[in-house]
Design an enzyme around this catalytic site. Structure first.
Site, mmCIF file in Angstrom:
data_model
loop_
_atom_site.group_PDB
_atom_site.id
_atom_site.type_symbol
_atom_site.label_atom_id
_atom_site.label_comp_id
_atom_site.label_asym_id
_atom_site.label_seq_id
_atom_site.Cartn_x
_atom_site.Cartn_y
_atom_site.Cartn_z
ATOM 1 N N HIS A 101 7.811 -14.554 14.806
ATOM 2 C CA HIS A 101 7.101 -15.187 13.648
ATOM 3 C C HIS A 101 7.047 -16.734 13.626
ATOM 4 O O HIS A 101 8.180 -17.372 13.936
ATOM 5 C CB HIS A 101 7.701 -14.920 12.298
ATOM 6 C CG HIS A 101 6.712 -14.655 11.048
ATOM 7 N ND1 HIS A 101 6.724 -16.115 10.437
ATOM 8 C CD2 HIS A 101 5.932 -13.845 10.491
ATOM 9 C CE1 HIS A 101 5.852 -15.663 9.421
ATOM 10 N NE2 HIS A 101 5.352 -14.309 9.417
ATOM 11 N N TYR A 151 0.532 -15.439 -0.226
ATOM 12 C CA TYR A 151 1.360 -16.731 -0.578
ATOM 13 C C TYR A 151 1.477 -16.221 -2.123
ATOM 14 O O TYR A 151 0.783 -15.938 -2.669
ATOM 15 C CB TYR A 151 0.596 -18.004 -0.156
ATOM 16 C CG TYR A 151 0.610 -18.288 1.097
ATOM 17 C CD1 TYR A 151 1.652 -18.712 1.978
ATOM 18 C CD2 TYR A 151 -0.711 -18.513 1.566
ATOM 19 C CE1 TYR A 151 1.985 -18.828 3.288
ATOM 20 C CE2 TYR A 151 -0.633 -18.964 3.154
ATOM 21 C CZ TYR A 151 0.612 -18.926 3.814
ATOM 22 O OH TYR A 151 0.184 -19.370 5.175
#
Length: 221
Positions: free
Chosen positions: A188, A68
């Site tokens: 995903h 992230y």
């Protein structure tokens, strides 16, 4: 940059860490830092996946892409965020599937350290990123390092379950000996693709069923 790896991983990866590409990668990170660029995760957390899941304890490998890139999120485990950080969309979808699959109440915290401590190697294929610049450290050498990790797990262990969500993770299949390891594939969990095969994949119950068949403790998700 000084790298301190957990002892069992250090033994497995010593050769990689002495390779020219890896030393060049460490120098790249030092140079970026000297330019006052903000890099995630914090230096102490970059190798957390190995810290929490020693080589001999790996039962499951979960592959992410890069960390992230927002403030306070990344801490070295794929899909996981630090305590008190808002749960990102992909992880929200992981929790939804977890609830649908095994009935687990949806957590209010996105820290998945407890997964890692139970034998899930939570590996991003790129281990660092510049703030607010996704994939900014791609093709700098991390992929070569993490490919070597996947290959070494495949060669030196048996009966590992690989959870490969999305095309990027699935591109690593050639590194895995499918005659002695199990691969579970799905879309995903990103909001862009979760409805294309992640929801309903039942990977959590399948993982625990497989582990129990191997005489191993199931994961307490």
């Amino acid at each position: 940059m000084q790298v301190e790896l957990e002892a069992s991983w250090k033994a497995v990866l010593q050769e990689e860490m002495e390779a020219a590409y890896f030393l060049k990668l460490m120098q790249f990170l030092e140079t970026e830092k000297s330019k006052n660029k903000i890099i995630y995760p914090a230096e102490k957390d970059i190798f957390n996946a190995f810290q929490y899941t020693p080589f001999e304890q790996v039962k499951v490998v979960l592959l992410g892409q890069d960390p992230y890139h927002g403030f306070g999120q990344a801490h070295g485990l794929c899909f996981s965020v630090q305590d008190g950080v808002k749960i990102p969309p992909s992880l929200r979808n992981i929790y939804k599937e977890l609830h649908q699959d095994i009935g687990k109440e949806i957590p209010t915290n996105g820290n998945l350290t407890h997964w890692a401590k139970q034998g899930i190697l939570m590996l991003n294929t790129t281990l660092t990123v510049e703030e607010n610049k996704p994939m900014s450290h791609a093709n700098m050498g991390w992929e070569k390092f993490t490919n070597a990790i996947i290959r070494k797990i495949s060669e030196q262990k048996k009966g590992i379950l690989f959870l490969l969500w999305g095309k990027h993770a699935q591109s690593k299949i050639p590194l895995i000996d499918t005659t002695k390891h199990i691969i579970l594939q799905a879309a995903h969990p990103s909001p862009l693709s979760a409805y294309q095969g992640f929801f309903g994949c039942k990977h959590f119950s399948k993982t625990n069923r497989y582990l129990q068949q191997q005489g191993q403790d199931p994961i307490v998700f």
